[in-house]
Design an enzyme around this catalytic site. Structure first.
Site, PDB file in Angstrom:
ATOM      1  N   SER A  93      29.950  30.653  -1.790  1.00  9.61           N
ATOM      2  CA  SER A  93      31.106  29.775  -1.958  1.00  9.61           C
ATOM      3  C   SER A  93      31.318  29.538  -3.446  1.00  9.61           C
ATOM      4  O   SER A  93      30.389  29.706  -4.248  1.00  9.61           O
ATOM      5  CB  SER A  93      30.843  28.433  -1.255  1.00  9.61           C
ATOM      6  OG  SER A  93      31.822  27.465  -1.603  1.00  9.61           O
ATOM      7  N   TYR A 115      26.080  20.883   0.985  1.00  9.24           N
ATOM      8  CA  TYR A 115      26.710  22.199   1.086  1.00  9.24           C
ATOM      9  C   TYR A 115      26.562  22.960  -0.229  1.00  9.24           C
ATOM     10  O   TYR A 115      26.212  24.147  -0.228  1.00  9.24           O
ATOM     11  CB  TYR A 115      28.180  22.045   1.453  1.00  9.24           C
ATOM     12  CG  TYR A 115      28.904  23.352   1.651  1.00  9.24           C
ATOM     13  CD1 TYR A 115      28.753  24.072   2.839  1.00  9.24           C
ATOM     14  CD2 TYR A 115      29.740  23.867   0.666  1.00  9.24           C
ATOM     15  CE1 TYR A 115      29.417  25.274   3.027  1.00  9.24           C
ATOM     16  CE2 TYR A 115      30.411  25.065   0.844  1.00  9.24           C
ATOM     17  CZ  TYR A 115      30.247  25.764   2.030  1.00  9.24           C
ATOM     18  OH  TYR A 115      30.914  26.963   2.209  1.00  9.24           O
ATOM     19  N   LYS A 156      24.581  26.591  -0.806  1.00  9.09           N
ATOM     20  CA  LYS A 156      25.218  27.810  -1.307  1.00  9.09           C
ATOM     21  C   LYS A 156      24.626  28.261  -2.639  1.00  9.09           C
ATOM     22  O   LYS A 156      24.576  29.461  -2.924  1.00  9.09           O
ATOM     23  CB  LYS A 156      26.730  27.618  -1.395  1.00  9.09           C
ATOM     24  CG  LYS A 156      27.392  27.460  -0.020  1.00  9.09           C
ATOM     25  CD  LYS A 156      27.067  28.633   0.908  1.00  9.09           C
ATOM     26  CE  LYS A 156      27.764  28.526   2.252  1.00  9.09           C
ATOM     27  NZ  LYS A 156      27.476  29.683   3.131  1.00  9.09           N
TER      28      LYS A 156
END
Length: 242
Positions: A153, A166, A170
């Site tokens: 991401s 998150y 990533k």
């Protein structure tokens, strides 16, 4: 090694038929990619937790009988191990693996994220990828070929408030991909792929209605499929962007 390199290949590139394993295939980017690959004549192997969504996808895939969709939870090592055995028995070793299954925390400051929610993000986004690597790389090594795409991401290369779990997951994928790229044999490739900003359920959970301003998964899949199908051993260790 390429850092955050955009891909600009032609959508009509002709490549040999491949067998592609996609985790998290039942919705979002995984689903769109599966439909695009099937439309191009490639064999799709997919897994997700929802049998209902898998059944719906199966009916939409071009030449639906050629594909294999399985219920599996990547968070579970034993589930992935069982899936690997089934795939090898029915379809052989995949040519390409797309570690796409992922989740995100509800927008919250890190001290407001419960331990359970934090663990769920890490277990899915990091351990889930590790489980797939654990059981599929040994199958690819003797062949000295195989492409592994770990979905990253933009937030795996930067930071953003309210999505710290998150972001951490990533960033972990970026590091994991670079490290594993140094462990596989010549002829294979492991890359981290930033898909860009796409209008999915995951994006909606962060951006709300503003998610609709971004490109749809099916439009993204046309570009992403071409890029993934044209990856070679020369891309090993890359940190790429669609």
């Amino acid at each position: 090694m390429t850092m955050a390199t955009p891909f600009s290949g032609a959508a009509n590139s002709i490549v040999a038929a491949r067998t592609v394993l996609i985790t998290g295939v039942s919705k979002g980017l995984g689903r769109a990619l599966a439909l695009e690959l099937a439309k191009r004549g490639h064999t799709v192997i997919g897994c997700a937790r929802s049998q209902e969504k898998l059944t719906a996808l199966q009916s939409e895939l071009s030449s639906s009988t050629n594909h294999l969709l399985l219920t599996a939870d990547v968070k579970s090592n034993s589930s992935v191990e069982e899936m690997a055995h089934t795939i090898v028995e029915k379809k052989g070793v995949p040519d390409i693996i797309v570690n796409n299954a992922g989740t995100i925390n509800k927008n919250s400051k890190i001290w407001e994220v419960s331990a359970e929610d934090f663990d769920n993000v890490m277990d899915t986004n990091v351990k889930g990828v590790a489980n797939v690597l654990r059981h599929f790389i040994p199958l690819m090594l003797p062949r000295k070929q195989g492409i592994i795409v770990n979905m990253s991401s933009g937030w795996g290369r930067s930071g953003a408030a309210l999505v710290a779990p998150y972001c951490a997951s990533k960033w972990a994928i970026e590091g994991l991909s670079r490290a594993v790229a140094k462990e596989v044999v010549e002829g294979m490739a492991v890359v981290a792929l930033n898909p860009g900003v796409i209008n999915t359920e995951l994006l909606t959970s962060c951006f709300g209605n503003s998610a609709s301003l971004y490109q749809a998964p099916d439009a993204w899949a046309v570009k992403a499929a071409t890029m993934i199908l044209n990856l070679t051993a020369g891309d090993n260790g890359g940190s790429l962007t669609v």
